[in-house]
Design a protein around this motif. Sequence first.
Motif, PDB file in Angstrom:
ATOM      1  N   ASN A  24       0.131  -1.490   0.013  1.00  0.00           N
ATOM      2  CA  ASN A  24      -0.141  -0.387   0.021  1.00  0.00           C
ATOM      3  C   ASN A  24       1.301   0.795   0.328  1.00  0.00           C
ATOM      4  O   ASN A  24       0.612   2.544  -1.043  1.00  0.00           O
ATOM      5  N   ALA A  25       2.112   1.180   1.008  1.00  0.00           N
ATOM      6  CA  ALA A  25       2.314   2.163   0.907  1.00  0.00           C
ATOM      7  C   ALA A  25       3.191   2.633  -0.647  1.00  0.00           C
ATOM      8  O   ALA A  25       3.898   3.819  -0.936  1.00  0.00           O
ATOM      9  N   LYS A  69       0.667   4.191  -2.878  1.00  0.00           N
ATOM     10  CA  LYS A  69       0.663   5.825  -2.933  1.00  0.00           C
ATOM     11  C   LYS A  69       1.504   6.534  -2.945  1.00  0.00           C
ATOM     12  O   LYS A  69       1.302   7.965  -3.088  1.00  0.00           O
ATOM     13  N   SER A  70       2.749   6.066  -3.324  1.00  0.00           N
ATOM     14  CA  SER A  70       3.863   6.759  -3.679  1.00  0.00           C
ATOM     15  C   SER A  70       4.289   7.170  -4.996  1.00  0.00           C
ATOM     16  O   SER A  70       5.282   7.709  -5.219  1.00  0.00           O
ATOM     17  N   GLN A  90      -2.411   7.211  -9.930  1.00  0.00           N
ATOM     18  CA  GLN A  90      -3.426   6.356  -8.945  1.00  0.00           C
ATOM     19  C   GLN A  90      -4.516   6.106  -9.313  1.00  0.00           C
ATOM     20  O   GLN A  90      -5.269   7.119  -9.273  1.00  0.00           O
ATOM     21  N   SER A 112      -8.377   3.221  -4.499  1.00  0.00           N
ATOM     22  CA  SER A 112      -7.772   3.295  -3.287  1.00  0.00           C
ATOM     23  C   SER A 112      -8.323   1.927  -2.762  1.00  0.00           C
ATOM     24  O   SER A 112      -8.427   1.422  -1.487  1.00  0.00           O
ATOM     25  N   GLU A 155      -6.047  -0.131   0.138  1.00  0.00           N
ATOM     26  CA  GLU A 155      -5.984   0.882   1.472  1.00  0.00           C
ATOM     27  C   GLU A 155      -7.539   0.392   2.267  1.00  0.00           C
ATOM     28  O   GLU A 155      -7.363   0.212   3.496  1.00  0.00           O
ATOM     29  N   THR A 162       2.297  17.939  -4.929  1.00  0.00           N
ATOM     30  CA  THR A 162       1.081  17.270  -5.599  1.00  0.00           C
ATOM     31  C   THR A 162       0.987  18.724  -6.550  1.00  0.00           C
ATOM     32  O   THR A 162      -0.068  19.289  -5.815  1.00  0.00           O
ATOM     33  N   LYS A 220       1.678  13.910  -8.090  1.00  0.00           N
ATOM     34  CA  LYS A 220       3.209  13.952  -7.144  1.00  0.00           C
ATOM     35  C   LYS A 220       4.510  14.071  -7.568  1.00  0.00           C
ATOM     36  O   LYS A 220       4.959  13.187  -8.915  1.00  0.00           O
TER      37      LYS A 220
END
Length: 473
Positions: free
Chosen positions: A139-140, A143-144, A148, A151, A154, A339, A357
């Motif tokens: 998940n990390a 999210k990085s 995306q 979710s 997550e 962002t 991001k």
Amino acid sequence: MAAKINKNRYRLITLLYVVFVCLSVLNIPFSLLDSNYYWIKTLEYQERERLLQVDFANKVIATHREQLNKDTTLVYLSIQNRLHRSYEWVDSLDKMILTGLAKMGTNIRDEFQDKRKIEEILVKDSLIYRFKSEMFSLNAFIKSQPYQIDSAIENLLPVKDTLRTLSNKEVSWERYLFLHKPTAISYVQIKRIKLLLLENEYVYQAAALKTIDYLPAFFSRKENRVFIDKKVDEQVQLQKKPEVKELKPVLPANKLPSAVSDPPAQEKKAKENEYDNLFQRIIGSMYAENLYVGVSNTFLKEIDETTHRDFSVSVEPTADISQSGNNYTVIFRKSGDFTFRFTDTRSGTDKLLFEKKVHVSLLPNPTVKLNIDNATKDVLSVKDLLTLNRMITTVDIGSQMIPGRLNGFRFTRIPKTGEQRSIYNYGEIFRGPMQELIGQLQKGDVVFFDNITISLTDGTTRTPSPILYKIVE
């Protein structure tokens, strides 16, 4: 005379009865768990079908690997690969449980109501905690990434260290899903997570293929998955069954005969195409790989006039964005993660188009040299000394050279014979005492520039390495 009643005896009997009732309530009848067997079998069936589609999509991706080279596509494929590695990890955990139970002379069905044996396997070698670490790191990673799609991992895994039960009690992730639960419940969670990973992997595969105009479609009563190229109507078949003799060609919505066209569907499709077109125009003009603090970073280049009117852009945390002609620039006041938010302004509702991001870095270390052609060498000639009057500092960030402000430096002369002498010069221009000392240099002397301090536009002060030269004819 009546005998004396032993009250403690009755209290003990009452207490044992209460304990018996509580244990009866806590013990889940096998009949309530028995139906979970078909739940597990259904999840296994769905997993096999989705795995076929994922494997086939991988073949299509391998065939068109050279075309899948856009920024968004590469990010989607990176996430897809990471999801598949996690799926393989959980699949190996599934097989480890089955093998472990087989060594104990039992199986999942026989252990449905029991929790002891499956828990022994999960806690051995901290397996359950390694499982948690794998899911949370997945998940990390997602999210990085700058792009995306959703979710789901997550929210549905879920990724939380502690969860709250219906009785408002907080319990750890591993206990909430797996520990101290019958096999019929904990094993279902493993099957559910495997299917969730496959489903999310397929979402990113489809998104990557969509960037080269491949869309998922169906062609048979069995709903076998295919991918169709909208541009050339190329059909790539997952599985062709011998009994299906005729297959009707599957065409994109914009190529259906007018007699069967659905106007609302066509309108929706047109809006989706407009959305994708704007998205691709912006992504194709974006340069967001190397961004630095304190300088003007061009992050959108050569945006056409039509596109200018169709979107707006902002950045969080706040930074200074400006437009000059067909280019957009931004100046960041600090380093860190930011962002960009791109908004579709065509409908008047300011709908979020996408987010990207980025990481903003401090400027690289500056380079220092003297204002002569051969200043990069380790020697200076007497002739060079006639034009030597300043020190130059620059920062190379690829697309441009950023000047730095030189605060000062120490200059030291080490003569071939005689005493060593040092002076401190303020600024980049050689001042009177410095010029006087340079005029005294002779062949064989060594000069030394150190304690150099430079202030950069990112707000930092740097101290480059000392520079040493030998004086020659």
